[in-house]
Write a protein that holds these residues in place. Structure first.
Motif, mmCIF file in Angstrom:
data_model
loop_
_atom_site.group_PDB
_atom_site.id
_atom_site.type_symbol
_atom_site.label_atom_id
_atom_site.label_comp_id
_atom_site.label_asym_id
_atom_site.label_seq_id
_atom_site.Cartn_x
_atom_site.Cartn_y
_atom_site.Cartn_z
ATOM 1 N N LEU A 142 0.668 -1.087 0.012
ATOM 2 C CA LEU A 142 -0.125 0.171 -0.009
ATOM 3 C C LEU A 142 0.932 1.224 0.056
ATOM 4 O O LEU A 142 0.365 2.252 0.192
ATOM 5 C CB LEU A 142 -0.976 -0.024 1.155
ATOM 6 C CG LEU A 142 -2.295 -0.710 0.967
ATOM 7 C CD1 LEU A 142 -2.063 -2.363 0.875
ATOM 8 C CD2 LEU A 142 -3.407 -0.584 1.928
ATOM 9 N N GLY A 143 2.094 1.232 -0.359
ATOM 10 C CA GLY A 143 2.969 2.181 -0.471
ATOM 11 C C GLY A 143 3.585 2.671 -1.546
ATOM 12 O O GLY A 143 4.692 3.274 -2.001
ATOM 13 N N ALA A 144 2.847 2.103 -2.865
ATOM 14 C CA ALA A 144 3.427 1.995 -4.190
ATOM 15 C C ALA A 144 3.962 3.913 -4.586
ATOM 16 O O ALA A 144 5.108 3.831 -5.139
ATOM 17 C CB ALA A 144 2.592 1.759 -5.240
ATOM 18 N N TRP A 145 3.119 4.595 -4.397
ATOM 19 C CA TRP A 145 3.402 5.876 -4.809
ATOM 20 C C TRP A 145 4.635 6.616 -3.857
ATOM 21 O O TRP A 145 5.582 7.369 -4.337
ATOM 22 C CB TRP A 145 2.054 6.955 -4.867
ATOM 23 C CG TRP A 145 1.539 6.829 -5.957
ATOM 24 C CD1 TRP A 145 0.316 6.103 -5.999
ATOM 25 C CD2 TRP A 145 1.653 6.825 -7.334
ATOM 26 N NE1 TRP A 145 -0.248 5.946 -7.308
ATOM 27 C CE2 TRP A 145 0.472 6.254 -8.282
ATOM 28 C CE3 TRP A 145 2.873 7.164 -8.024
ATOM 29 C CZ2 TRP A 145 0.519 6.409 -9.310
ATOM 30 C CZ3 TRP A 145 2.937 7.296 -9.202
ATOM 31 C CH2 TRP A 145 1.623 6.936 -10.042
ATOM 32 N N TYR A 146 4.550 6.400 -2.506
ATOM 33 C CA TYR A 146 5.558 6.952 -1.656
ATOM 34 C C TYR A 146 6.975 6.095 -2.057
ATOM 35 O O TYR A 146 8.039 6.938 -2.276
ATOM 36 C CB TYR A 146 5.333 6.458 -0.267
ATOM 37 C CG TYR A 146 6.484 6.673 0.749
ATOM 38 C CD1 TYR A 146 6.990 8.181 0.963
ATOM 39 C CD2 TYR A 146 7.344 5.823 1.171
ATOM 40 C CE1 TYR A 146 8.062 7.999 1.784
ATOM 41 C CE2 TYR A 146 8.316 5.813 2.037
ATOM 42 C CZ TYR A 146 8.703 7.305 2.231
ATOM 43 O OH TYR A 146 9.917 7.424 3.149
ATOM 44 N N VAL A 191 -3.677 6.253 4.961
ATOM 45 C CA VAL A 191 -3.981 4.813 4.498
ATOM 46 C C VAL A 191 -5.499 4.556 4.882
ATOM 47 O O VAL A 191 -6.203 3.923 4.051
ATOM 48 C CB VAL A 191 -2.882 3.690 4.901
ATOM 49 C CG1 VAL A 191 -3.172 3.422 6.296
ATOM 50 C CG2 VAL A 191 -3.002 2.553 3.905
ATOM 51 N N ARG A 192 -5.831 4.846 6.075
ATOM 52 C CA ARG A 192 -7.292 4.540 6.499
ATOM 53 C C ARG A 192 -8.365 5.340 5.708
ATOM 54 O O ARG A 192 -9.278 4.922 5.094
ATOM 55 C CB ARG A 192 -7.239 5.047 7.837
ATOM 56 C CG ARG A 192 -6.485 3.892 8.902
ATOM 57 C CD ARG A 192 -6.948 4.050 10.468
ATOM 58 N NE ARG A 192 -6.588 3.260 11.208
ATOM 59 C CZ ARG A 192 -5.506 3.306 12.112
ATOM 60 N NH1 ARG A 192 -4.825 4.507 12.178
ATOM 61 N NH2 ARG A 192 -5.210 2.219 12.796
ATOM 62 N N GLU A 193 -8.004 6.771 5.424
ATOM 63 C CA GLU A 193 -8.891 7.457 4.695
ATOM 64 C C GLU A 193 -8.742 7.031 3.153
ATOM 65 O O GLU A 193 -10.025 6.907 2.556
ATOM 66 C CB GLU A 193 -8.291 8.753 4.541
ATOM 67 C CG GLU A 193 -9.221 10.072 3.692
ATOM 68 C CD GLU A 193 -8.764 11.191 3.824
ATOM 69 O OE1 GLU A 193 -9.322 12.081 2.923
ATOM 70 O OE2 GLU A 193 -7.838 11.493 4.542
ATOM 71 N N THR A 194 -7.928 6.480 2.757
ATOM 72 C CA THR A 194 -7.779 5.985 1.071
ATOM 73 C C THR A 194 -8.186 4.643 1.064
ATOM 74 O O THR A 194 -9.085 4.515 0.076
ATOM 75 C CB THR A 194 -6.183 6.184 0.583
ATOM 76 O OG1 THR A 194 -5.652 7.378 0.842
ATOM 77 C CG2 THR A 194 -6.146 5.769 -0.873
ATOM 78 N N ALA A 206 -3.875 -3.144 8.895
ATOM 79 C CA ALA A 206 -2.851 -3.625 9.594
ATOM 80 C C ALA A 206 -1.530 -2.531 9.124
ATOM 81 O O ALA A 206 -0.685 -2.373 10.050
ATOM 82 C CB ALA A 206 -2.497 -4.740 8.861
ATOM 83 N N VAL A 207 -1.435 -2.117 7.738
ATOM 84 C CA VAL A 207 -0.403 -1.008 7.556
ATOM 85 C C VAL A 207 -0.642 0.057 8.481
ATOM 86 O O VAL A 207 0.483 0.607 8.939
ATOM 87 C CB VAL A 207 -0.434 -0.872 6.227
ATOM 88 C CG1 VAL A 207 0.324 0.510 5.901
ATOM 89 C CG2 VAL A 207 -0.083 -2.047 5.231
ATOM 90 N N ALA A 208 -1.720 0.714 8.677
ATOM 91 C CA ALA A 208 -1.863 1.907 9.352
ATOM 92 C C ALA A 208 -1.393 1.649 10.978
ATOM 93 O O ALA A 208 -0.938 2.453 11.510
ATOM 94 C CB ALA A 208 -3.396 2.272 9.333
ATOM 95 N N ASN A 209 -1.601 0.511 11.449
ATOM 96 C CA ASN A 209 -1.295 0.493 12.702
ATOM 97 C C ASN A 209 0.450 0.266 13.104
ATOM 98 O O ASN A 209 0.852 0.603 13.756
ATOM 99 C CB ASN A 209 -1.922 -1.146 13.315
ATOM 100 C CG ASN A 209 -3.251 -1.125 13.378
ATOM 101 O OD1 ASN A 209 -3.868 -0.024 13.749
ATOM 102 N ND2 ASN A 209 -4.097 -2.175 13.538
ATOM 103 N N THR A 210 0.875 -0.292 11.803
ATOM 104 C CA THR A 210 2.187 -0.496 11.733
ATOM 105 C C THR A 210 2.787 0.877 11.843
ATOM 106 O O THR A 210 3.905 1.239 12.528
ATOM 107 C CB THR A 210 2.859 -1.531 10.897
ATOM 108 O OG1 THR A 210 2.304 -2.336 11.098
ATOM 109 C CG2 THR A 210 4.306 -1.580 10.943
#
Length: 278
Positions: A142-146, A191-194, A206-210
């Motif tokens: 979920l971090g493709a653009w970053y 990430v939660r908003e998107t 999961a990603v947001a928690n990390t």
């Protein structure tokens, strides 16, 4: 020689703020730049010059560099630190947000380099320090653009280092690992908003928690921004700095693992580390 002058972008918090303080303590005349001057009151009290700067705005960027040259007559070091993390499944991220991510993390960095280079060339000396990430070597879900933006920073820095070597100008990349700043909390909210309510919601949570966990004051498996600030200061003061400084929790072992492990094995390692599972 006059005291060397350094411009630090994205200096209102985290790595940028810490770098400004460390560079000031090392004897530099420091200009800390960010969009919001009010968030740099502490730096002003510490004797750091503060200026408004939006790296995505030509007029703002030109005005900031012109002000420094008018007041000091030189710029010796540029620390390209301004940036943020745009997270979300590729399917979910509007291309307008993808453009915004690249505008800040890549085009903004290049804009600042272009603006200071005429002065550095005239001096035949200087250092450009680009803050990348261990995420400029590998990606997370979920971090493709970053990650795309940080891969671009790595490529731009490598090209620039070769272009400027004959002119006496150094180009350095700093690759932080997991650092305890507000960056993680902002990326988690993003990430939660998107992707938090669609088909990727389980991964997004999961990603947001990390990501969010890295911002808490007592976060484990993170490093202080001061660790990165010390590397920046070392690069700024070195007669011949290293091309890359890989620093902070996880940076060296994860980059090494990415280099030696088969791709799908590394994928599972990262997925589990992000709480997703293999």
């Amino acid at each position: 020689m006059d005291t060397k002058v350094v411009l630090v972008t994205g200096a209102s918090s985290g790595i940028g703020e810490s770098a400004a303080r460390h560079l000031k303590d090392a004897g530099f005349t420091v200009y800390a730049a960010a969009r919001r001057l009010d968030r740099m009151a502490g730096l002003r009290e510490a004797g750091v010059h503060t200026i408004a700067l939006d790296v995505t705005d030509d007029a703002s960027a030109k005005a900031a560099v012109a002000q420094i040259l008018a007041e000091q007559g030189r710029i010796d070091v540029l620390v390209n630190n301004a940036g943020y993390g745009s997270y979300g499944a590729l399917e979910d991220v509007p291309l307008s947000e993808a453009q915004a991510q690249l505008d800040v993390n890549v085009i903004g960095l290049a804009r600042m380099a272009q603006l200071v280079l005429p002065q550095l060339r005239a001096q035949r000396s200087g250092t450009i320090i680009n803050i990348s990430s261990m995420g400029g070597n590998f990606t997370t879900p979920l971090g493709a653009w970053y990650h795309a933006s940080k891969y671009a920073v790595e490529a731009i820095s490598d090209a620039l280092r070769m272009e400027l070597a004959p002119l006496g100008i150094e180009v350095v990349v700093v690759q932080p690992g997991s650092i305890r700043t507000e960056w993680g909390a902002i990326a988690a909210a993003n990430v939660r908003e998107t992707s938090g309510n669609g088909p990727y919601r389980v991964q997004a949570e999961a990603v947001a928690n990390t990501l969010g966990g890295s911002s808490s004051p007592g976060a484990r498996m993170t490093s202080s921004p001061d660790v990165v600030a010390r590397a920046i200061t070392k690069a700024a003061t070195a007669r011949r700095p290293r091309a890359r400084y890989r620093i902070g929790f996880g940076a060296k072992p994860l980059v090494f693992a990415h280099r030696i492990l088969p791709a799908r094995v590394f994928d599972r390692l990262i997925q589990r580390g992000m709480g997703i599972g293999g």
